[in-house]
Design a protein around this motif. Structure first.
Motif, PDB file in Angstrom:
ATOM      1  N   GLY A  51      44.772  35.273  40.585  1.00  0.00           N
ATOM      2  CA  GLY A  51      44.991  34.520  41.810  1.00  0.00           C
ATOM      3  C   GLY A  51      44.097  34.953  42.943  1.00  0.00           C
ATOM      4  N   TYR A  52      44.264  34.255  44.055  1.00  0.00           N
ATOM      5  CA  TYR A  52      43.501  34.568  45.267  1.00  0.00           C
ATOM      6  C   TYR A  52      44.335  34.196  46.472  1.00  0.00           C
ATOM      7  CZ  TYR A  52      39.675  34.977  48.604  1.00  0.00           C
ATOM      8  OH  TYR A  52      38.888  35.371  49.662  1.00  0.00           O
ATOM      9  N   GLN A  53      44.406  35.122  47.436  1.00  0.00           N
ATOM     10  CA  GLN A  53      45.075  34.843  48.700  1.00  0.00           C
ATOM     11  C   GLN A  53      44.073  35.007  49.823  1.00  0.00           C
ATOM     12  OE1 GLN A  53      48.669  37.038  49.555  1.00  0.00           O
ATOM     13  NE2 GLN A  53      48.617  36.494  51.716  1.00  0.00           N
ATOM     14  N   GLN A  54      43.955  33.985  50.635  1.00  0.00           N
ATOM     15  CA  GLN A  54      43.008  34.032  51.748  1.00  0.00           C
ATOM     16  C   GLN A  54      43.352  35.203  52.665  1.00  0.00           C
ATOM     17  OE1 GLN A  54      42.912  30.466  54.116  1.00  0.00           O
ATOM     18  NE2 GLN A  54      40.804  30.787  54.693  1.00  0.00           N
ATOM     19  N   GLY A  55      42.354  36.012  52.960  1.00  0.00           N
ATOM     20  CA  GLY A  55      42.543  37.178  53.804  1.00  0.00           C
ATOM     21  C   GLY A  55      42.965  38.424  53.061  1.00  0.00           C
ATOM     22  N   LYS A  56      43.405  38.294  51.805  1.00  0.00           N
ATOM     23  CA  LYS A  56      43.855  39.438  51.008  1.00  0.00           C
ATOM     24  C   LYS A  56      43.004  39.646  49.768  1.00  0.00           C
ATOM     25  CE  LYS A  56      47.503  40.167  53.614  1.00  0.00           C
ATOM     26  NZ  LYS A  56      47.652  41.363  54.465  1.00  0.00           N
TER      27      LYS A  56
ATOM     28  N   GLY B  40      49.668  31.482  51.182  1.00  0.00           N
ATOM     29  CA  GLY B  40      49.859  31.172  49.770  1.00  0.00           C
ATOM     30  C   GLY B  40      48.876  31.876  48.873  1.00  0.00           C
ATOM     31  N   ILE B  41      49.219  31.895  47.591  1.00  0.00           N
ATOM     32  CA  ILE B  41      48.367  32.456  46.541  1.00  0.00           C
ATOM     33  C   ILE B  41      47.993  31.327  45.590  1.00  0.00           C
ATOM     34  CG2 ILE B  41      48.247  34.052  44.595  1.00  0.00           C
ATOM     35  CD1 ILE B  41      50.264  35.833  46.040  1.00  0.00           C
ATOM     36  N   ASP B  42      46.706  31.083  45.429  1.00  0.00           N
ATOM     37  CA  ASP B  42      46.247  30.153  44.400  1.00  0.00           C
ATOM     38  C   ASP B  42      46.369  30.866  43.060  1.00  0.00           C
ATOM     39  OD1 ASP B  42      45.597  28.237  46.289  1.00  0.00           O
ATOM     40  OD2 ASP B  42      43.582  29.041  46.554  1.00  0.00           O
TER      41      ASP B  42
ATOM     42  N   GLU C  66      57.098  27.852  44.598  1.00  0.00           N
ATOM     43  CA  GLU C  66      56.054  27.707  43.592  1.00  0.00           C
ATOM     44  C   GLU C  66      55.913  26.249  43.169  1.00  0.00           C
ATOM     45  OE1 GLU C  66      57.345  32.011  41.601  1.00  0.00           O
ATOM     46  OE2 GLU C  66      57.823  30.110  40.600  1.00  0.00           O
ATOM     47  N   ALA C  67      54.684  25.798  43.054  1.00  0.00           N
ATOM     48  CA  ALA C  67      54.363  24.493  42.467  1.00  0.00           C
ATOM     49  C   ALA C  67      53.223  24.728  41.488  1.00  0.00           C
ATOM     50  CB  ALA C  67      53.966  23.480  43.533  1.00  0.00           C
ATOM     51  N   LEU C  68      53.493  24.524  40.197  1.00  0.00           N
ATOM     52  CA  LEU C  68      52.512  24.792  39.149  1.00  0.00           C
ATOM     53  C   LEU C  68      52.388  23.565  38.251  1.00  0.00           C
ATOM     54  CD1 LEU C  68      53.634  28.398  38.114  1.00  0.00           C
ATOM     55  CD2 LEU C  68      51.620  27.806  39.478  1.00  0.00           C
ATOM     56  N   PHE C  69      51.167  23.307  37.820  1.00  0.00           N
ATOM     57  CA  PHE C  69      50.862  22.188  36.926  1.00  0.00           C
ATOM     58  C   PHE C  69      50.614  22.771  35.540  1.00  0.00           C
ATOM     59  CE2 PHE C  69      48.539  18.806  34.945  1.00  0.00           C
ATOM     60  CZ  PHE C  69      48.951  17.640  35.572  1.00  0.00           C
ATOM     61  N   ILE C  70      51.454  22.406  34.582  1.00  0.00           N
ATOM     62  CA  ILE C  70      51.388  22.964  33.235  1.00  0.00           C
ATOM     63  C   ILE C  70      50.440  22.128  32.383  1.00  0.00           C
ATOM     64  CG2 ILE C  70      52.731  23.625  31.201  1.00  0.00           C
ATOM     65  CD1 ILE C  70      55.206  23.650  33.065  1.00  0.00           C
ATOM     66  N   ALA C  71      49.486  22.801  31.743  1.00  0.00           N
ATOM     67  CA  ALA C  71      48.536  22.095  30.878  1.00  0.00           C
ATOM     68  C   ALA C  71      49.267  21.481  29.691  1.00  0.00           C
ATOM     69  CB  ALA C  71      47.449  23.042  30.391  1.00  0.00           C
ATOM     70  N   ARG C  72      48.666  20.450  29.119  1.00  0.00           N
ATOM     71  CA  ARG C  72      49.320  19.719  28.043  1.00  0.00           C
ATOM     72  C   ARG C  72      49.585  20.600  26.832  1.00  0.00           C
ATOM     73  NH1 ARG C  72      48.521  13.456  26.708  1.00  0.00           N
ATOM     74  NH2 ARG C  72      49.792  13.300  24.831  1.00  0.00           N
ATOM     75  N   ASP C  73      48.701  21.581  26.562  1.00  0.00           N
ATOM     76  CA  ASP C  73      48.934  22.462  25.415  1.00  0.00           C
ATOM     77  C   ASP C  73      49.949  23.562  25.704  1.00  0.00           C
ATOM     78  OD1 ASP C  73      47.581  24.222  27.037  1.00  0.00           O
ATOM     79  OD2 ASP C  73      45.848  24.477  25.710  1.00  0.00           O
ATOM     80  N   GLY C  74      50.420  23.652  26.952  1.00  0.00           N
ATOM     81  CA  GLY C  74      51.451  24.618  27.298  1.00  0.00           C
ATOM     82  C   GLY C  74      50.981  26.051  27.372  1.00  0.00           C
ATOM     83  N   ASN C  75      49.668  26.282  27.443  1.00  0.00           N
ATOM     84  CA  ASN C  75      49.154  27.654  27.437  1.00  0.00           C
ATOM     85  C   ASN C  75      48.562  28.096  28.763  1.00  0.00           C
ATOM     86  OD1 ASN C  75      49.795  28.309  24.732  1.00  0.00           O
ATOM     87  ND2 ASN C  75      48.046  27.098  24.027  1.00  0.00           N
TER      88      ASN C  75
ATOM     89  N   ARG D  95      50.088  26.790  43.213  1.00  0.00           N
ATOM     90  CA  ARG D  95      50.122  27.604  44.429  1.00  0.00           C
ATOM     91  C   ARG D  95      51.521  28.141  44.647  1.00  0.00           C
ATOM     92  NH1 ARG D  95      50.500  26.289  50.358  1.00  0.00           N
ATOM     93  NH2 ARG D  95      49.279  27.877  51.461  1.00  0.00           N
ATOM     94  N   TRP D  96      51.601  29.404  45.058  1.00  0.00           N
ATOM     95  CA  TRP D  96      52.829  30.013  45.558  1.00  0.00           C
ATOM     96  C   TRP D  96      52.690  30.085  47.074  1.00  0.00           C
ATOM     97  CZ3 TRP D  96      52.231  34.670  41.713  1.00  0.00           C
ATOM     98  CH2 TRP D  96      52.439  34.200  40.407  1.00  0.00           C
ATOM     99  N   PHE D  97      53.671  29.616  47.829  1.00  0.00           N
ATOM    100  CA  PHE D  97      53.478  29.466  49.264  1.00  0.00           C
ATOM    101  C   PHE D  97      54.713  29.891  50.051  1.00  0.00           C
ATOM    102  CE2 PHE D  97      54.589  25.435  47.263  1.00  0.00           C
ATOM    103  CZ  PHE D  97      55.705  25.029  47.968  1.00  0.00           C
ATOM    104  N   TRP D  98      54.460  30.282  51.311  1.00  0.00           N
ATOM    105  CA  TRP D  98      55.528  30.682  52.215  1.00  0.00           C
ATOM    106  C   TRP D  98      55.026  30.532  53.651  1.00  0.00           C
ATOM    107  CZ3 TRP D  98      52.577  33.978  49.290  1.00  0.00           C
ATOM    108  CH2 TRP D  98      51.845  34.960  49.969  1.00  0.00           C
ATOM    109  N   GLY D  99      55.912  30.831  54.621  1.00  0.00           N
ATOM    110  CA  GLY D  99      55.557  30.696  56.033  1.00  0.00           C
ATOM    111  C   GLY D  99      56.246  29.504  56.657  1.00  0.00           C
TER     112      GLY D  99
END
Length: 630
Positions: free
Chosen positions: A287-292, A388-390, A364-373, A378-382
């Motif tokens: 992941g990546y968090q802006q500023g962190k 948030g963390i991408d 949390e809002a995550l998009f699951i790939a069709r193969d499930g792997n 993004r995980w977000f707060w505030g």
């Protein structure tokens, strides 16, 4: 629109007056019709006659639709949305959308139509409608940023047509519009609902046209050729009416009913194969968090009380500082691919003074790939979900896999230590097992665990600048780091942002900035398309005035920025210490400023960059659906 409220407060509202005198129409709708007044019978009879007299072309129910086959939905929604013999329920069968919009619809029924529903009943209906009347992955993916609560400088590049920009986008994010599919008939009902509930919408959707008696234009005589004078016709009236006579709402309906119809090939194909993915197991987090900076870790998922419910345990580490976080949470999968969840900190965790660090809870809002792997999101707060963390998640198997490196770039020449993150690192890990590309040698393994290896690397001189991959055996972390000779310039990101005052009544909206270093690309020129990003640098941050009015003094009042690039806005409301020259009354702390970064690059070069920041008033009423992750 609604104010945020606990789910129980939203759903458990009782519509009946305290004197227990129940209106007949409400009593009939929700208690089976034991008290059905004479006046109500008469109105119902008139309605039946009117509906019976409609020709097929006048029937408000569209021919295409999605059957509803869920008993609780019948029980709770059928009083206002009757179901016909083919399984079609009025309005419900002619809409497909996301869990967030279905959540809004349920809340609107509670607020406006006196729906009585328990939280657990609302969640069951929400899950059914999101699955039975949801979006296909191909339809949701381009606009998944709406579910991720991402903030943009503007959405101009995401609006597919002017028909939406000058109607729907005036009040809504364009993402909310693009996540809906309806029949043309239902789009027309949606427009009419806006006109009925929000009178101001008429100015946008169906602006009034000139009509009635017009002021008499004065007679103007002209004789340009010296002949007999002639009457000059008055100039045309300044009107926004289209030549084809269509209102803006008509143009929007034409576009939406064609571009976003109810039934699409993508939805038909997905509904035929839809299933709940098997997510049990351990997942690697990149992941990546802006500023962190970069984030690495693991998430362990276990199936909950139903196939769509999951429990989670998250452990992450920030590569730049070594700081760690642990979370436990829950998630729900809608429509076979759309994860909504929330994770909380341990009860013993101390609250952080930094709002971007160690939040008590994130969503949390995550998009699951069709193969499930794999999963992305993004995980977000505030207060405005501005932090948030991408996150990218990959299923961990039994073989070694790489997540990435602690560094964004390596200078040529140099010698340094790099932490490499992944999973299943072998106990007999050797320097030769790593491949960082030509000219970079791993000289030794400094430390090693099953998920982190610290390696010593030697970078040869005169290497070509560029982006490199990092490999361990058959696993590769693509575009893991850059190689460069010197820093050419820095940029501040984002180049423009917005913050909101708050802290007394409303929440503050913070703004995080970063200074990103760049090297000149193969053409040897700075500020061109082939330049190479080298990652964030530790800049010194300050503010300066963006002069937009006489005697501008915004920089004194809007807020402050620290050396981590975090802007903290001032409090909202009139400030007695601030008075504009136009009057002698206290005014708010709003304004616009430059955010400036200064960085002394190796070699003594002083680099500067800046971004534009608008600091404005809070949003007191907001659209949000936090319950979809419960």
């Amino acid at each position: 629109m609604f104010l945020r409220a606990p789910v129980a407060a939203v759903y458990d509202r009782r519509p009946f007056p305290r004197n227990n005198k129940v209106p007949a129409v409400i009593d009939r709708r929700y208690r089976g019709g034991e008290r059905f007044g004479l006046k109500t019978c008469f109105l119902a009879g008139v309605l039946v006659l009117l509906v019976a007299g409609l020709s097929p072309a006048q029937n408000p129910i569209a021919s295409e639709g999605i059957p509803i086959d869920h008993q609780l939905t019948f029980n709770k929604c059928g009083g206002c949305h009757p179901r016909d013999a083919s399984g079609m329920m009025r309005r419900l069968s002619y809409i497909r959308t996301t869990p967030e919009v279905w959540e809004q619809a349920i809340k609107r029924m509670v607020r406006l139509n006196d729906l009585v529903i328990k939280p657990e009943e609302a969640r069951e209906i929400l899950r059914y409608l999101s699955t039975n009347n949801g979006l296909a992955p191909e339809e949701a993916r381009p606009v998944f940023w709406e579910a991720e609560h991402r903030l943009f400088r503007d959405q101009s590049d995401k609006i597919p047509a002017d028909a939406l920009q000058h109607t729907c986008n005036y009040c809504h994010t364009i993402g909310r519009v693009l996540t809906q599919r309806r029949t043309r008939d239902d789009y027309e009902k949606l427009i009419n609902m806006h006109l009925g509930l929000f009178p101001g919408a008429e100015n946008t959707l169906k602006p009034r046209r000139p009509g009635g008696p017009q002021a008499e234009a004065p007679v103007v005589m002209s004789a340009p050729t010296g002949g007999n004078p002639a009457i000059v016709p008055p100039p045309p009236a300044n009107t926004t009416a289209r030549s084809d006579g269509k209102y803006p709402s008509d143009i929007a309906i034409d576009y939406l009913s064609t571009a976003q119809p109810l039934i699409t090939p993508e939805w038909s194909a997905w509904k035929a194969v839809m299933r709940t993915p098997k997510l049990d197991g351990k997942w690697m987090i990149t992941g990546y968090q802006q500023g962190k900076g970069r984030v690495f870790g693991t998430m362990t998922i276990e199936t909950g009380p139903s196939p769509e419910d999951f429990t989670t345990k998250i452990d992450i580490e920030y590569a730049s500082t070594g700081a760690t976080l642990s979370r436990t949470g829950k998630g729900v999968v809608y429509t076979g691919y759309s994860w909504r969840g929330r994770a909380t900190a341990p009860a013993s965790a101390s609250p952080s003074a930094d709002p971007s660090s160690n939040p008590p809870e994130w969503r949390e809002a995550l998009f699951i790939a069709r193969d499930g792997n794999t999963m992305d999101g993004r995980w977000f707060w505030g207060g405005y979900e501005e932090f948030g963390i991408d996150a990218h998640l990959s299923r961990i198997g039994t073989t070694p896999i790489l997540a990435g490196a602690s560094v964004f770039s390596l200078q040529s020449p140099s010698s340094t230590e790099v932490r490499v993150y992944g999973a299943n690192f072998p106990a007999d890990l050797k320097p030769a097992d790593f491949d960082l590309g030509a000219g970079i040698t791993v000289t030794r393994i400094v430390r090693r665990t099953a998920s982190v290896a610290t390696i010593a690397v030697q970078v040869k001189p005169s290497l070509a600048s560029g982006i490199r991959d990092l490999s361990l055996g058959r696993s590769t972390a693509e575009r893991a780091f850059a190689v460069y000779d010197k820093i050419a310039y820095i940029k501040t990101l984002p180049d423009a942002s917005m913050s909101r005052l708050g802290g007394t009544v409303a929440a503050k909206q913070y703004a995080q900035f970063e200074a990103i270093a760049y090297a000149a690309g193969p053409d040897g020129k700075s500020q061109t398309a082939d330049d190479i990003p080298l990652g964030p640098v530790a800049a010194h941050w300050s503010m300066s005035e963006f002069v937009s009015t006489p005697d501008d003094d915004d920089v004194k009042f809007v807020g402050s920025i620290n050396d981590a690039g975090m802007f903290t806005p001032n409090v909202e409301g009139p400030n007695p210490e601030r008075k504009k020259q136009a009057n002698n009354f206290a005014t708010n702390n709003w304004g616009d400023v430059w955010i400036e970064a200064a960085f002394d690059a190796p070699g003594g070069t002083a680099l500067r960059a800046r971004s534009y920041l608008v600091v404005t008033i809070p949003v007191y009423v907001r659209y949000d659906q936090p319950e979809v992750s419960r």
